[in-house]
Design a protein around this motif. Structure first.
Motif, short mmCIF file in Angstrom:
data_model
loop_
_atom_site.label_atom_id
_atom_site.label_comp_id
_atom_site.label_asym_id
_atom_site.label_seq_id
_atom_site.Cartn_x
_atom_site.Cartn_y
_atom_site.Cartn_z
N TYR A 190 -7.11 -12.68 65.85
CA TYR A 190 -8.49 -13.14 65.83
C TYR A 190 -9.41 -11.98 65.45
O TYR A 190 -9.14 -10.82 65.77
N SER A 191 -10.51 -12.28 64.78
CA SER A 191 -11.44 -11.24 64.37
C SER A 191 -12.20 -10.72 65.59
O SER A 191 -12.41 -11.45 66.57
N PRO A 192 -12.64 -9.45 65.56
CA PRO A 192 -13.41 -8.89 66.69
C PRO A 192 -14.66 -9.71 67.02
O PRO A 192 -15.02 -9.86 68.19
N ASN A 193 -15.33 -10.24 66.00
CA ASN A 193 -16.54 -11.03 66.25
C ASN A 193 -16.22 -12.32 67.00
O ASN A 193 -16.98 -12.75 67.88
N THR A 194 -15.11 -12.95 66.65
CA THR A 194 -14.70 -14.17 67.35
C THR A 194 -14.37 -13.87 68.81
O THR A 194 -14.77 -14.61 69.72
N THR A 234 -7.59 -11.96 76.48
CA THR A 234 -8.17 -11.14 75.41
C THR A 234 -7.07 -10.45 74.61
O THR A 234 -7.11 -10.40 73.37
N ASN A 235 -6.07 -9.91 75.31
CA ASN A 235 -4.95 -9.27 74.62
C ASN A 235 -4.24 -10.25 73.69
O ASN A 235 -3.82 -9.89 72.58
N GLN A 236 -4.11 -11.49 74.15
CA GLN A 236 -3.44 -12.50 73.33
C GLN A 236 -4.25 -12.81 72.07
O GLN A 236 -3.68 -13.00 70.99
N LEU A 237 -5.58 -12.85 72.19
CA LEU A 237 -6.43 -13.11 71.03
C LEU A 237 -6.26 -12.01 69.98
O LEU A 237 -6.18 -12.29 68.78
#
Length: 359
Positions: A40-44, A32-35
């Motif tokens: 990446y957008s919060p919704n994604t 998650t940290n990497q995303l």
């Protein structure tokens, strides 16, 4: 397990997958940290975590360790997840998104953390001739092939991609208030993505004037009260001045006011009155309108409709690419769905020129 939004003292908000004691789930925390680090957008990210939640709950139910999963376990999970809680079969696109979320997480664990192999088996297949080829395509190793997951489900061809003018008018009549009518008008006349619409602020539309054409300024903002962001950079989308006046009238006369909230579209009532309108509220709105009008469509259908109409009026793909905010011109072509009437008209013009040489 549940997907929750963590709020930090700095004001930063972050989606996390947590256990019953609200501790972050180890298998997904660094991923998650990497995303977030990758932009990446919060919704994604929320969608990724909801897919991983289903997967981890299945592993827990079957007493399978995340780090020792076999390809056979993945296959059995997909047989399990193909049906929802009501026994209805999930759409192939939904299942494929789940596959992509799990594969991305395992790919991170394998290549970055080196904690486990990736059980998401894939195959190298010949590249379809229709796929985009970049500038340095000729120099790529293995350029004639692509990687495809063994677990990916075959998707059915979509039905309605665009609306006729009569269908747009019928849908417009079924919207019950001025805000909702304005949302439909903007989506139909601009082809904006829903995230771009929800991210519009009061300062993002031109001041009403006597000029015939105004503009919406689609601006990328990292901090967005509506938690919506456009996929590409800033751009200007021209619209009729009549629509500018309608936006201005809604903002000045009807839009509920809450201090510090500058989004154009906000909730009209309830505990969220005056707060930025959510994506779920838009989806619910269009679902209700589809039911009332008998025309099945979503907000994204209006994007298809807008750019198809532009193409039918003779606008080239370069103009459509810029207006739609695509990075590649090839992306614009999948949104173009000429009607039977326009295809017939185009062939008639062709035939008038070529019939003298008919053999």
């Amino acid at each position: 397990m549940r997907v929750e939004k963590a709020c930090y003292e700095t004001g930063f908000e972050k989606w996390l997958l947590v256990d019953e004691q609200f501790n972050p789930v180890e298998e997904t925390l660094l991923f998650t940290n990497q995303l977030y680090a990758a932009g990446y957008s919060p919704n994604t990210i929320e969608a990724y975590l909801r897919d991983l939640k289903k997967y981890l709950e299945y592993l827990e139910m079957k007493d399978i360790n995340f780090y020792t999963v076999r390809p056979l376990d993945i296959s059995e999970f997909l047989q399990y997840v193909v049906q929802d809680q009501n026994g209805q079969e999930r759409a192939a696109n939904t299942v494929n998104r789940t596959i992509a979320s799990i594969a991305s997480c395992y790919n991170y664990h394998q290549k970055v953390l080196s904690t486990c192999p990736n059980p998401m088996v894939s195959a190298q297949i010949l590249r379809p001739s229709s796929m985009n080829k970049g500038l340095l395509y000729h120099a790529m190793e293995g350029k004639g092939s692509v990687i495809k997951s063994y677990f990916r489900r075959k998707t059915k061809k979509r039905g309605l991609h665009r609306l006729s003018r009569d269908q747009v008018k019928l849908a417009f009549e079924r919207f019950t208030n001025s805000r909702d009518k304005l949302i439909l008008k903007i989506l139909y006349h601009t082809g904006l993505r829903i995230g771009e619409l929800l991210g519009l602020r009061i300062e993002d539309y031109d001041t009403p004037c006597n000029d015939g054409i105004g503009a919406l300024h689609v601006i990328y903002r990292n901090e967005n009260e509506a938690h919506q962001r456009q996929k590409t950079g800033n751009r200007i989308v021209h619209i009729p001045m009549e629509l500018i006046y309608e936006i201005d009238e809604y903002v000045t006369c009807e839009r509920p006011y809450v201090s510090g909230i500058n989004n154009i579209f906000v909730s009209n009532k309830g505990p969220t009155k005056g707060k930025p309108l959510s994506r779920k509220a838009i989806q619910k709105l269009f679902k209700l309108c589809s039911k009332k009008s008998g025309v099945e469509f979503t907000s994204h259908t209006l994007r298809h409709t807008h750019f198809t109409e532009l193409a039918e009026f003779g606008y080239d793909e370069a103009f459509i690419k810029e207006r739609g905010g695509w990075a590649k011109i090839d992306s614009a072509s999948i949104y173009l769905h000429p009607s039977t009437e326009s295809q017939r008209s185009a062939f008639q013009r062709f035939w008038e020129i070529s019939k003298k040489d008919y053999v």
